[in-house]
Motif scaffolding. Structure first.
Motif, PDB file in Angstrom:
ATOM      1  N   VAL A 206       1.659   0.006   4.446  1.00 15.18           N
ATOM      2  CA  VAL A 206       1.511   0.652   5.741  1.00 15.18           C
ATOM      3  C   VAL A 206       2.843   1.216   6.227  1.00 15.18           C
ATOM      4  O   VAL A 206       2.879   2.249   6.915  1.00 15.18           O
ATOM      5  CB  VAL A 206       0.912  -0.318   6.779  1.00 15.18           C
ATOM      6  CG1 VAL A 206       1.881  -1.453   7.092  1.00 15.18           C
ATOM      7  CG2 VAL A 206       0.519   0.421   8.046  1.00 15.18           C
TER       8      VAL A 206
ATOM      9  N   MET B 214      -1.091   6.188  13.877  1.00 14.97           N
ATOM     10  CA  MET B 214      -0.549   7.207  12.966  1.00 14.97           C
ATOM     11  C   MET B 214      -0.636   8.600  13.589  1.00 14.97           C
ATOM     12  O   MET B 214       0.319   9.382  13.520  1.00 14.97           O
ATOM     13  CB  MET B 214      -1.301   7.181  11.634  1.00 14.97           C
ATOM     14  CG  MET B 214      -1.264   5.848  10.890  1.00 14.97           C
ATOM     15  SD  MET B 214       0.400   5.358  10.415  1.00 14.97           S
ATOM     16  CE  MET B 214       0.039   3.770   9.628  1.00 14.97           C
TER      17      MET B 214
ATOM     18  N   TYR C 203      -0.916  -1.383  12.941  1.00 16.69           N
ATOM     19  CA  TYR C 203      -0.605   0.031  12.713  1.00 16.69           C
ATOM     20  C   TYR C 203      -1.860   0.726  12.175  1.00 16.69           C
ATOM     21  O   TYR C 203      -2.033   0.877  10.973  1.00 16.69           O
ATOM     22  CB  TYR C 203       0.553   0.171  11.724  1.00 16.69           C
ATOM     23  CG  TYR C 203       1.821  -0.518  12.161  1.00 16.69           C
ATOM     24  CD1 TYR C 203       2.636   0.044  13.138  1.00 16.69           C
ATOM     25  CD2 TYR C 203       2.215  -1.743  11.601  1.00 16.69           C
ATOM     26  CE1 TYR C 203       3.795  -0.596  13.558  1.00 16.69           C
ATOM     27  CE2 TYR C 203       3.374  -2.381  12.003  1.00 16.69           C
ATOM     28  CZ  TYR C 203       4.160  -1.804  12.986  1.00 16.69           C
ATOM     29  OH  TYR C 203       5.308  -2.436  13.388  1.00 16.69           O
ATOM     30  N   GLY C 204      -2.728   1.113  13.113  1.00 17.11           N
ATOM     31  CA  GLY C 204      -3.990   1.750  12.729  1.00 17.11           C
ATOM     32  C   GLY C 204      -3.879   3.265  12.721  1.00 17.11           C
ATOM     33  O   GLY C 204      -2.813   3.845  12.947  1.00 17.11           O
ATOM     34  N   TRP C 205      -5.036   3.935  12.484  1.00 13.66           N
ATOM     35  CA  TRP C 205      -5.037   5.393  12.396  1.00 13.66           C
ATOM     36  C   TRP C 205      -4.703   6.045  13.731  1.00 13.66           C
ATOM     37  O   TRP C 205      -4.078   7.116  13.766  1.00 13.66           O
ATOM     38  CB  TRP C 205      -6.391   5.889  11.882  1.00 13.66           C
ATOM     39  CG  TRP C 205      -6.604   5.595  10.436  1.00 13.66           C
ATOM     40  CD1 TRP C 205      -7.560   4.785   9.898  1.00 13.66           C
ATOM     41  CD2 TRP C 205      -5.834   6.089   9.334  1.00 13.66           C
ATOM     42  NE1 TRP C 205      -7.437   4.741   8.530  1.00 13.66           N
ATOM     43  CE2 TRP C 205      -6.385   5.533   8.153  1.00 13.66           C
ATOM     44  CE3 TRP C 205      -4.725   6.923   9.219  1.00 13.66           C
ATOM     45  CZ2 TRP C 205      -5.873   5.798   6.887  1.00 13.66           C
ATOM     46  CZ3 TRP C 205      -4.198   7.192   7.959  1.00 13.66           C
ATOM     47  CH2 TRP C 205      -4.779   6.642   6.814  1.00 13.66           C
TER      48      TRP C 205
ATOM     49  N   ILE D 265       3.414   5.092   7.581  1.00 12.81           N
ATOM     50  CA  ILE D 265       4.037   5.447   8.863  1.00 12.81           C
ATOM     51  C   ILE D 265       5.116   6.497   8.643  1.00 12.81           C
ATOM     52  O   ILE D 265       5.226   7.478   9.393  1.00 12.81           O
ATOM     53  CB  ILE D 265       4.636   4.196   9.542  1.00 12.81           C
ATOM     54  CG1 ILE D 265       3.536   3.197   9.905  1.00 12.81           C
ATOM     55  CG2 ILE D 265       5.397   4.598  10.810  1.00 12.81           C
ATOM     56  CD1 ILE D 265       4.060   1.856  10.382  1.00 12.81           C
TER      57      ILE D 265
ATOM     58  N   CYS E  67       4.143  10.087   8.134  1.00 11.53           N
ATOM     59  CA  CYS E  67       3.835  10.823   9.367  1.00 11.53           C
ATOM     60  C   CYS E  67       4.976  11.755   9.744  1.00 11.53           C
ATOM     61  O   CYS E  67       4.752  12.830  10.312  1.00 11.53           O
ATOM     62  CB  CYS E  67       3.557   9.854  10.519  1.00 11.53           C
ATOM     63  SG  CYS E  67       2.058   8.859  10.310  1.00 11.53           S
TER      64      CYS E  67
ATOM     65  N   THR F 152      -3.547   1.034   6.427  1.00 15.98           N
ATOM     66  CA  THR F 152      -3.384   0.689   7.835  1.00 15.98           C
ATOM     67  C   THR F 152      -3.684  -0.800   8.009  1.00 15.98           C
ATOM     68  O   THR F 152      -4.208  -1.448   7.103  1.00 15.98           O
ATOM     69  CB  THR F 152      -4.339   1.495   8.731  1.00 15.98           C
ATOM     70  OG1 THR F 152      -5.695   1.171   8.374  1.00 15.98           O
ATOM     71  CG2 THR F 152      -4.125   2.993   8.574  1.00 15.98           C
ATOM     72  N   ASN F 153      -3.355  -1.313   9.180  1.00 19.95           N
ATOM     73  CA  ASN F 153      -3.746  -2.682   9.517  1.00 19.95           C
ATOM     74  C   ASN F 153      -4.009  -2.764  11.015  1.00 19.95           C
ATOM     75  O   ASN F 153      -4.000  -1.740  11.708  1.00 19.95           O
ATOM     76  CB  ASN F 153      -2.686  -3.695   9.068  1.00 19.95           C
ATOM     77  CG  ASN F 153      -1.311  -3.428   9.682  1.00 19.95           C
ATOM     78  OD1 ASN F 153      -1.191  -2.814  10.744  1.00 19.95           O
ATOM     79  ND2 ASN F 153      -0.268  -3.883   9.002  1.00 19.95           N
TER      80      ASN F 153
END
Length: 573
Positions: free
Chosen positions: A72, A240, A235-237, A76, A79, A231-232
């Motif tokens: 993840v 992002m 730190y999800g979509w 990040i 991005c 992702t987790n």
């Protein structure tokens, strides 16, 4: 670190000093010092932008996230690449068409002198304190790797390592001196050299760290559950998407990046430089985050923030650890030098020339720029030295000023494309976002001054959804305010006419600039020097001789290839 590591580190430091003073000969005007005379090759600008994103936090913070959460961390960082590509397509070329030497010139034309003063001091406080914190963090990390013998005046007797105070002074002074001497040319070229050193050190670690872990298949088998998820929960979509939007504003409008778009010969080169920056961030994060990722299966109980350093110390042969220390220094040096050059340029043109000497000669402006670089550098060093005694005050300053970064940068990009917004839109955007930021980030924080029986539910939501709050305050609110102000305005802003007049004047003058081939020569020379260093380490080390020799040979081929290409291009011309 042993003798050979210190030797490599000292040679590196002397090398960037030499580059800075060599490039000082190209600085004959303020435009040369703060815009590289508009002659920077697109690839130099792109690599410099790439390095400007780095700092000690790249290794400590992102290395820690990679060690703790897995792939993840790579996603990040991808991005940044998406944001940079979008900036390259929509924004970078626009900056170059303006005909300005600094981003502050555009702010003044578009929004007025008051806006420049506000931008200058607000962003300067944020960035100066920010880079001071990075310099302090870098020094803390590096002194742990640098033991010194008894009797050395640089030694901290309590730890037996390099004194933290001396580390801050030495590392900070090096950056200040080469930035002061060489201006933006030195910033650009040392960034490129730092890019080479960073990636050389990282690429060298990868086969060694995999070997220590038992191979790629063993790493995959031994990795924790969910380690390769994109992702987790943390730190999800949604995070992002927000990260891309926030960094679109940052890369597109922050002065250190805008300066990279201005310093190239033409609009096409500005776009190409940003595409290079974005493309690298779509590929490279996996490589430079592999060491802490793989180290997780080697030592599952390490402190996440120390994972990168421990991975390096575990596998690197003598000499290469010194190069890795140089790479870590390079990451923060790039950030510091970029900010010093940008704000020295602003102070020279918007403070010295405007208020004290409107008819200053180019030599006088150049001298003023160097003086401001030294003054700002001294402030950075002093703030870094004071951090242990501030009791967390620097975090408060960064938190407060960071609330204004998105609201400040959004109007800049908006002002590049729309005709109607004026300084009122800027003040309203900043005011609304700042008030909401204070309410949600301070007033409704745990034990905040607004937390009570009536607001407890809202406070719990805000504290549990911090990333959503940041996205709303940093992106959604500024964009909503700007749309409202743009739609409600009835006429074209005077600032838009000022910008249009400058663009027309620049096109009328029609000065065609050509990218200098000096950066390519410096890069090729640096590669050959690094190749000689690799061959020297073959003799010094008992292990990893083949890997060192192989890297040396590749560097010789690349460096020689660059010189051959330049010779062919010269013959064609």
């Amino acid at each position: 670190m042993n003798f050979i590591d210190y030797f490599i580190l000292i040679v590196y430091m002397l090398g960037i000093f030499g580059v800075g003073f060599f490039l000082s000969t190209k600085n004959n005007s303020a435009e040369d010092m703060f815009a590289a005379g508009g002659e920077s090759p697109w690839w130099t600008s792109g690599l410099s932008s790439f390095m400007t994103m780095f700092s000690a936090g790249t290794f400590v913070v992102w290395g820690g996230i990679a060690y703790e959460h897995g792939i993840v961390a790579v996603v990040i960082n991808l991005c940044y690449g998406i944001a940079a590509l979008a900036v390259g397509y929509y924004v970078a070329g626009k900056w170059k068409t303006l005909g300005v030497n600094t981003p502050a010139q555009f702010i003044e034309l578009r929004f007025g002198a008051a806006a420049v003063q506000f931008y200058t001091w607000a962003m300067m406080v944020f960035r100066i304190v920010g880079v001071a914190v990075s310099l302090y963090a870098l020094s803390v990390v590096l002194v742990a790797m640098m033991p010194l013998p008894e009797g050395n005046f640089l030694r901290d007797e309590a730890t037996g390592n390099l004194s933290l105070t001396w580390a801050i002074i030495i590392f900070g002074s090096i950056v200040v001196i080469y930035t002061m001497a060489g201006g933006l040319w030195a910033v650009l070229m040392t960034d490129v050299l730092q890019f080479i050193v960073l990636n050389l050190a990282v690429l060298f670690i990868i086969p060694l760290i995999f070997s220590d872990a038992g191979g790629v298949s063993a790493f995959i088998e031994r990795a924790p559950d969910g380690f390769f998820a994109l992702t987790n929960d943390k730190y999800g979509w949604f995070f992002m998407v927000g990260w891309v939007l926030i960094h679109f504003f940052m890369i597109g409008a922050e002065w250190a990046f805008a300066q990279r778009f201005i310093c190239v010969p033409n609009e096409k080169d500005a776009r190409k430089s940003t595409y290079l920056f974005g493309g690298l961030y779509l590929v490279s994060p996996l490589f430079w985050l592999l060491p802490p990722l793989v180290y997780r299966v080697i030592n599952p109980n390490a402190d996440p923030q120390e994972a990168y350093i421990l991975a390096c110390k575990t596998v690197l042969p003598a000499g290469m650890l010194g190069l890795m220390v140089a790479a870590m220094f390079s990451a923060t040096a790039s950030m510091v030098s970029s900010q010093l050059n940008v704000f020295a340029g602003v102070l020279t043109e918007e403070f010295y020339q405007r208020l004290f000497k409107p008819k200053a000669t180019e030599i006088e402006l150049l001298r003023a720029g160097r003086i401001f670089t030294v003054i700002l550098g001294a402030v950075v060093v002093l703030v870094s030295l004071a951090i242990p005694y501030l009791g967390g005050a620097e975090k408060v300053i960064v938190s407060i000023t960071s609330l204004m970064v998105g609201p400040l940068l959004a109007p800049t990009i908006w002002g590049l494309f729309t005709k109607k917004i004026n300084i009122k839109a800027l003040w309203l955007t900043v005011s609304v976002s700042f008030v909401l930021g204070v309410i949600f980030k301070m007033g409704l924080a745990k034990e905040g001054f607004l937390v009570g029986e009536a607001t407890q539910g809202l406070a719990d939501w805000a504290n549990g959804n911090g990333k959503i709050v940041d996205l709303i305050i940093g992106v959604v609110v500024p964009v909503a305010v700007l749309i409202f102000m743009d739609k409600s305005a009835k006429s074209v802003a005077e600032g838009w006419n000022n910008v249009e007049n400058l663009i027309a004047k620049s096109k009328e003058e029609g000065e065609v600039k050509k990218a200098s081939d000096l950066p390519a020569k410096i890069v090729a020379t640096c590669l050959l020097v690094l190749a000689l260093m690799m061959f020297g380490l073959v003799i010094y080390n008992e292990q990893d001789k083949g890997l060192l020799a192989g890297f040396g040979l590749v560097l010789v081929l690349i460096g020689g290839g660059i010189f051959s290409f330049l010779k062919i291009q010269k013959q064609k011309a």
